[in-house]
Design an enzyme around this catalytic site. Structure first.
Site, PDB file in Angstrom:
ATOM      1  N   GLY A   6      17.874  66.975  -8.822  1.00 29.18           N
ATOM      2  CA  GLY A   6      16.959  66.353  -7.868  1.00 29.18           C
ATOM      3  C   GLY A   6      17.563  66.299  -6.476  1.00 29.18           C
ATOM      4  O   GLY A   6      16.879  66.513  -5.473  1.00 29.18           O
ATOM      5  N   TRP A  23      17.408  69.765  -5.026  1.00 27.24           N
ATOM      6  CA  TRP A  23      16.037  70.095  -4.620  1.00 27.24           C
ATOM      7  C   TRP A  23      15.755  69.615  -3.207  1.00 27.24           C
ATOM      8  O   TRP A  23      15.050  70.258  -2.446  1.00 27.24           O
ATOM      9  CB  TRP A  23      15.041  69.465  -5.593  1.00 27.24           C
ATOM     10  CG  TRP A  23      13.610  69.697  -5.220  1.00 27.24           C
ATOM     11  CD1 TRP A  23      12.847  70.794  -5.474  1.00 27.24           C
ATOM     12  CD2 TRP A  23      12.743  68.797  -4.494  1.00 27.24           C
ATOM     13  NE1 TRP A  23      11.578  70.637  -4.974  1.00 27.24           N
ATOM     14  CE2 TRP A  23      11.489  69.418  -4.362  1.00 27.24           C
ATOM     15  CE3 TRP A  23      12.921  67.531  -3.956  1.00 27.24           C
ATOM     16  CZ2 TRP A  23      10.414  68.816  -3.712  1.00 27.24           C
ATOM     17  CZ3 TRP A  23      11.856  66.920  -3.314  1.00 27.24           C
ATOM     18  CH2 TRP A  23      10.626  67.568  -3.207  1.00 27.24           C
ATOM     19  N   HIS A  24      16.345  68.481  -2.836  1.00 27.37           N
ATOM     20  CA  HIS A  24      16.081  67.929  -1.511  1.00 27.37           C
ATOM     21  C   HIS A  24      16.698  68.754  -0.393  1.00 27.37           C
ATOM     22  O   HIS A  24      16.195  68.727   0.742  1.00 27.37           O
ATOM     23  CB  HIS A  24      16.595  66.484  -1.421  1.00 27.37           C
ATOM     24  CG  HIS A  24      15.669  65.482  -2.024  1.00 27.37           C
ATOM     25  ND1 HIS A  24      15.674  65.177  -3.371  1.00 27.37           N
ATOM     26  CD2 HIS A  24      14.692  64.710  -1.470  1.00 27.37           C
ATOM     27  CE1 HIS A  24      14.752  64.271  -3.609  1.00 27.37           C
ATOM     28  NE2 HIS A  24      14.138  63.968  -2.489  1.00 27.37           N
ATOM     29  N   GLY A  25      17.774  69.459  -0.671  1.00 23.00           N
ATOM     30  CA  GLY A  25      18.396  70.246   0.391  1.00 23.00           C
ATOM     31  C   GLY A  25      19.593  71.025  -0.109  1.00 23.00           C
ATOM     32  O   GLY A  25      20.255  70.633  -1.070  1.00 23.00           O
TER      33      GLY A  25
END
Length: 397
Positions: A325, A328-330
């Protein structure tokens, strides 16, 4: 195109709104097609070249979905799973190239000194959201027998402009029945008024609150990343400023998306529920970016085994889910570390609750205990946000 620009508020939105309802009186299919084309224009306004990428992704996933549905209808679960895996590999491959290729090459070069270099790859806006949306569609097609035979409706489901750029993450079952209802294509004064009010609340959060706070966070985080040693007061100002800037920015955009969509008689799920009031970290993730939390739970944590394979495996699954997760954000190790912190927080929380047993119910009725729970949870979240915002570990430190 951004919701906060005059081009959107005075040009795009009024034209799309009026034409949608005029067409809806004559042909629902034409109105849906118009909204699909308008959403493509909304996306392509920023960088037209990536509209072709979006269309290619939609066409490929629509084909994968039809193939999965056909296999499942014929009772061939093995062939359906093969198509599901192929679709997920395609989606993650596309996301990995655009979002993580530079990160991967840079990491390998830093570790091994191979001299690897590639040109900077521009990240298409919204690719994480439309990728996860379509992966969820493929998984639901395989697991729940979801079928979508109308290409226009599927394209609209993916590109629907209120959610395309910043979420929320949508599920096929939430959206497609609404596009099939007659009432969607008839203007509803109550929905328009309520939607406009919710949009205004989101706009206030973004323009008045988030944009007013952001200079404090930006100035101090930039200084820290540049090697400037901050005082304790400056450090707290930076951390707390970003904590509230991020919330008002993201929840503001989510509110605007919900409000805009309601004006078109489409209900989107709310994405935030006062997360900074949470009394434990599990509660925080039930309140923060709720559609992403649900996606990670349903399509990653539970398929990994969830809590069904014993306590130790549960903690491994929690950590794996949160690390991915974070990624996924960066494409940065600071994002991965942020995810790891939250994985650790969740493991500690579940371990504490298991050890406390039934006693936690009586503790929860004590105001002092509840205040301590809130303070500890909020502090943990703020510390993690420092790594989320900082561009370097040195700056975060």
């Amino acid at each position: 195109m951004l919701f906060t620009t005059l081009a959107f508020a005075c040009g795009f939105l009024p034209v799309v709104f009026v034409v949608f309802y005029l067409l809806g009186r004559a042909s629902q299919a034409a109105a849906a097609a118009w909204l699909f084309l308008a959403s493509l224009f909304f996306y392509g306004y920023w960088m037209p070249a990536f509209t072709l990428l979006l269309l290619g992704s939609i066409a490929a996933n629509y084909g994968f979905g039809r193939a999965i549905a056909g296999a499942m209808a014929a009772g061939d679960r093995r062939r359906g799973k093969t198509w599901l895996v192929a679709g997920i590999v395609f989606d993650l491959g596309l996301l990995s190239y655009f979002k993580y290729a530079n990160f991967f090459v840079g990491t390998v070069d830093a570790l091994l000194g191979l001299g690897w270099q590639i040109d900077h790859i521009t990240l298409p806006i919204g690719i994480s959201f439309f990728t996860f949306t379509q992966i969820a569609f493929l998984a639901d097609t395989f697991q729940k027998g979801v079928r979508e035979v109308r290409a226009t409706h599927y394209g609209l489901f993916v590109t629907y402009f209120p959610h395309l750029v910043a979420g929320p993450v949508l599920h096929h079952a939430q959206m497609m029945p609404q596009f099939a209802q007659d009432a969607t294509y008839r203007i509803d004064g109550a929905n328009v008024a309520a939607g406009a009010a919710i949009f205004a609340i989101g706009l206030f959060k973004k323009i008045v609150l988030a944009d007013s706070i952001s200079p404090y966070a930006d100035t101090l985080f930039t200084a820290a990343d540049g090697g400037t040693a901050l005082t304790a007061t400056e450090g707290w100002i930076a951390a707390l400023s970003y904590t509230f800037q991020l919330y008002f920015d993201f929840s503001g955009y989510s509110d605007m998306a919900v409000g805009l969509s309601l004006m078109f008689n489409i209900r989107l799920p709310y994405n935030f529920d006062s997360p900074y009031r949470s009394l434990n970290i599990s509660d925080f993730w039930r309140r923060w970016h709720m559609t992403l939390s649900a996606f990670l739970r349903d399509y990653l944590y539970i398929p990994l085994g969830g809590n069904r394979l014993g306590g130790a495996r549960r903690y491994v699954n929690l950590m794996t889910t949160m690390l991915l997760g974070g990624l996924w954000h960066g494409a940065s190790w600071t994002f991965v570390f942020w995810g790891g912190l939250h994985g650790l927080y969740l493991a500690v929380n579940h371990g504490f609750r298991a050890a406390a047993g039934d006693r936690i119910k009586s503790w929860g009725r004590q105001p002092v205990y509840r205040a301590g729970c809130w303070a500890l949870t909020f502090l943990g979240v703020v510390v993690a946000w420092v790594f989320f915002r900082a561009e370097t570990f040195t700056g975060a430190g």
